[in-house]
Structure formats: structure tokens, C-alpha cells
Scaffold this motif. Sequence first.
Motif, PDB file in Angstrom:
ATOM      1  N   TYR A   1       0.869  -1.172   0.000  1.00 48.40           N
ATOM      2  CA  TYR A   1       0.000   0.000   0.000  1.00 48.40           C
ATOM      3  C   TYR A   1       0.907   1.224   0.000  1.00 48.40           C
ATOM      4  O   TYR A   1       1.854   1.289   0.787  1.00 48.40           O
ATOM      5  CB  TYR A   1      -0.923  -0.027   1.224  1.00 48.40           C
ATOM      6  CG  TYR A   1      -1.945   1.071   1.226  1.00 48.40           C
ATOM      7  CD1 TYR A   1      -2.950   1.113   0.278  1.00 48.40           C
ATOM      8  CD2 TYR A   1      -1.885   2.090   2.171  1.00 48.40           C
ATOM      9  CE1 TYR A   1      -3.885   2.126   0.273  1.00 48.40           C
ATOM     10  CE2 TYR A   1      -2.820   3.106   2.175  1.00 48.40           C
ATOM     11  CZ  TYR A   1      -3.812   3.122   1.221  1.00 48.40           C
ATOM     12  OH  TYR A   1      -4.733   4.138   1.220  1.00 48.40           O
TER      13      TYR A   1
ATOM     14  N   LYS B   1      -8.440  -0.777   3.356  1.00 53.55           N
ATOM     15  CA  LYS B   1      -9.700  -1.437   3.008  1.00 53.55           C
ATOM     16  C   LYS B   1     -10.510  -0.588   2.039  1.00 53.55           C
ATOM     17  O   LYS B   1     -11.114  -1.114   1.098  1.00 53.55           O
ATOM     18  CB  LYS B   1     -10.513  -1.728   4.266  1.00 53.55           C
ATOM     19  CG  LYS B   1      -9.988  -2.887   5.074  1.00 53.55           C
ATOM     20  CD  LYS B   1     -10.882  -3.146   6.275  1.00 53.55           C
ATOM     21  CE  LYS B   1     -10.448  -4.367   7.053  1.00 53.55           C
ATOM     22  NZ  LYS B   1     -11.336  -4.624   8.209  1.00 53.55           N
TER      23      LYS B   1
ATOM     24  N   GLY C   1      -9.501  -1.064  -1.499  1.00 53.87           N
ATOM     25  CA  GLY C   1      -9.715  -2.369  -2.107  1.00 53.87           C
ATOM     26  C   GLY C   1      -8.883  -3.501  -1.544  1.00 53.87           C
ATOM     27  O   GLY C   1      -8.965  -4.632  -2.021  1.00 53.87           O
ATOM     28  N   TRP C   2      -8.052  -3.223  -0.543  1.00 54.93           N
ATOM     29  CA  TRP C   2      -7.275  -4.282   0.093  1.00 54.93           C
ATOM     30  C   TRP C   2      -8.191  -5.130   0.966  1.00 54.93           C
ATOM     31  O   TRP C   2      -9.161  -4.632   1.536  1.00 54.93           O
ATOM     32  CB  TRP C   2      -6.169  -3.685   0.954  1.00 54.93           C
ATOM     33  CG  TRP C   2      -4.998  -3.198   0.159  1.00 54.93           C
ATOM     34  CD1 TRP C   2      -4.986  -2.132  -0.699  1.00 54.93           C
ATOM     35  CD2 TRP C   2      -3.701  -3.741   0.129  1.00 54.93           C
ATOM     36  NE1 TRP C   2      -3.742  -1.987  -1.252  1.00 54.93           N
ATOM     37  CE2 TRP C   2      -2.927  -2.955  -0.758  1.00 54.93           C
ATOM     38  CE3 TRP C   2      -3.098  -4.803   0.777  1.00 54.93           C
ATOM     39  CZ2 TRP C   2      -1.591  -3.222  -1.014  1.00 54.93           C
ATOM     40  CZ3 TRP C   2      -1.767  -5.067   0.527  1.00 54.93           C
ATOM     41  CH2 TRP C   2      -1.024  -4.286  -0.369  1.00 54.93           C
TER      42      TRP C   2
ATOM     43  N   CYS D   1      -3.672  -7.515  -1.689  1.00 57.09           N
ATOM     44  CA  CYS D   1      -3.840  -6.319  -2.511  1.00 57.09           C
ATOM     45  C   CYS D   1      -5.027  -6.505  -3.462  1.00 57.09           C
ATOM     46  O   CYS D   1      -5.476  -7.628  -3.693  1.00 57.09           O
ATOM     47  CB  CYS D   1      -2.559  -6.025  -3.286  1.00 57.09           C
ATOM     48  SG  CYS D   1      -2.169  -7.203  -4.591  1.00 57.09           S
ATOM     49  N   PRO D   2      -5.555  -5.420  -4.030  1.00 58.19           N
ATOM     50  CA  PRO D   2      -6.711  -5.537  -4.921  1.00 58.19           C
ATOM     51  C   PRO D   2      -6.468  -6.442  -6.131  1.00 58.19           C
ATOM     52  O   PRO D   2      -7.368  -7.173  -6.552  1.00 58.19           O
ATOM     53  CB  PRO D   2      -6.972  -4.096  -5.364  1.00 58.19           C
ATOM     54  CG  PRO D   2      -6.389  -3.253  -4.280  1.00 58.19           C
ATOM     55  CD  PRO D   2      -5.204  -4.023  -3.766  1.00 58.19           C
ATOM     56  N   GLU D   3      -5.266  -6.414  -6.700  1.00 64.64           N
ATOM     57  CA  GLU D   3      -4.987  -7.257  -7.871  1.00 64.64           C
ATOM     58  C   GLU D   3      -5.036  -8.739  -7.521  1.00 64.64           C
ATOM     59  O   GLU D   3      -5.628  -9.544  -8.232  1.00 64.64           O
ATOM     60  CB  GLU D   3      -3.632  -6.893  -8.485  1.00 64.64           C
ATOM     61  CG  GLU D   3      -3.596  -5.552  -9.171  1.00 64.64           C
ATOM     62  CD  GLU D   3      -3.461  -4.389  -8.186  1.00 64.64           C
ATOM     63  OE1 GLU D   3      -3.040  -4.615  -7.029  1.00 64.64           O
ATOM     64  OE2 GLU D   3      -3.797  -3.260  -8.569  1.00 64.64           O
TER      65      GLU D   3
ATOM     66  N   SER E   1      -8.691  -9.804  -6.743  1.00 63.86           N
ATOM     67  CA  SER E   1      -9.519 -10.027  -7.932  1.00 63.86           C
ATOM     68  C   SER E   1      -9.122 -11.312  -8.635  1.00 63.86           C
ATOM     69  O   SER E   1      -9.948 -12.021  -9.186  1.00 63.86           O
ATOM     70  CB  SER E   1      -9.455  -8.847  -8.883  1.00 63.86           C
ATOM     71  OG  SER E   1      -8.159  -8.683  -9.400  1.00 63.86           O
TER      72      SER E   1
END
Length: 95
Positions: free
Chosen positions: A21, A38, A41-42, A82-84, A87
Motif C-alpha cells: 500500500y 480497506k 480495495g485491500w 492487494c486488490p490485484e 480479484s
Amino acid sequence: MSITRHDKHMQITCDACPAAYPNTYAEEDFRVMIADAKAAGWIVRKIPAAAAAGRDRDTSDLFGKPPRIAGGAKADPYAHTCPECASADRRGPLL
């Protein structure tokens, strides 16, 4: 470890990849750091006790006493994603 500490500042790093982050926070702003991550997107989730036990490096059953580890840091009972990576987990495996 997924919370990196350096010179009285902290930063969240992903447990699945080298991403971090981008913002750093003072130690007293821990809750703000988690809330901001958060919101970005974490995913921060508690690891079940059985899974956390697998991360423990206790060797007392082999040597009769717990290991002496420099710094004395315990395994973090939370997972940070992490968001990546989050997903990718939701889409399923690539193969």
C-alpha cells in the motif's frame, strides 16, 4: 510479515505478491492505515487458528524449549491481500 515497520512508520504489504500500500503511517495511526487500505480495495482478514498454527515456527516438541528468534516477532494472525491478488482469487485459478 504483512505489516512492515521501519523508523516508527508502518506500511501494509501483500502476502501473495510484493505489492505494498503506497502510504505509510505512524504507529499510533494503525487503525487509520487499515481503514484506508480497506477503502482502497485491500482485503484484511483474520486467519483461522488452525492456519495460523501452521505459520508458527515453534520447535519445542523437538528440542524441549521454544526457539530464540531475534526480535521476538510473532506470526501475524491476519492476511493482507492487494486488490490485484484479491480479484485474481475471485476469478479462480488460471489453469
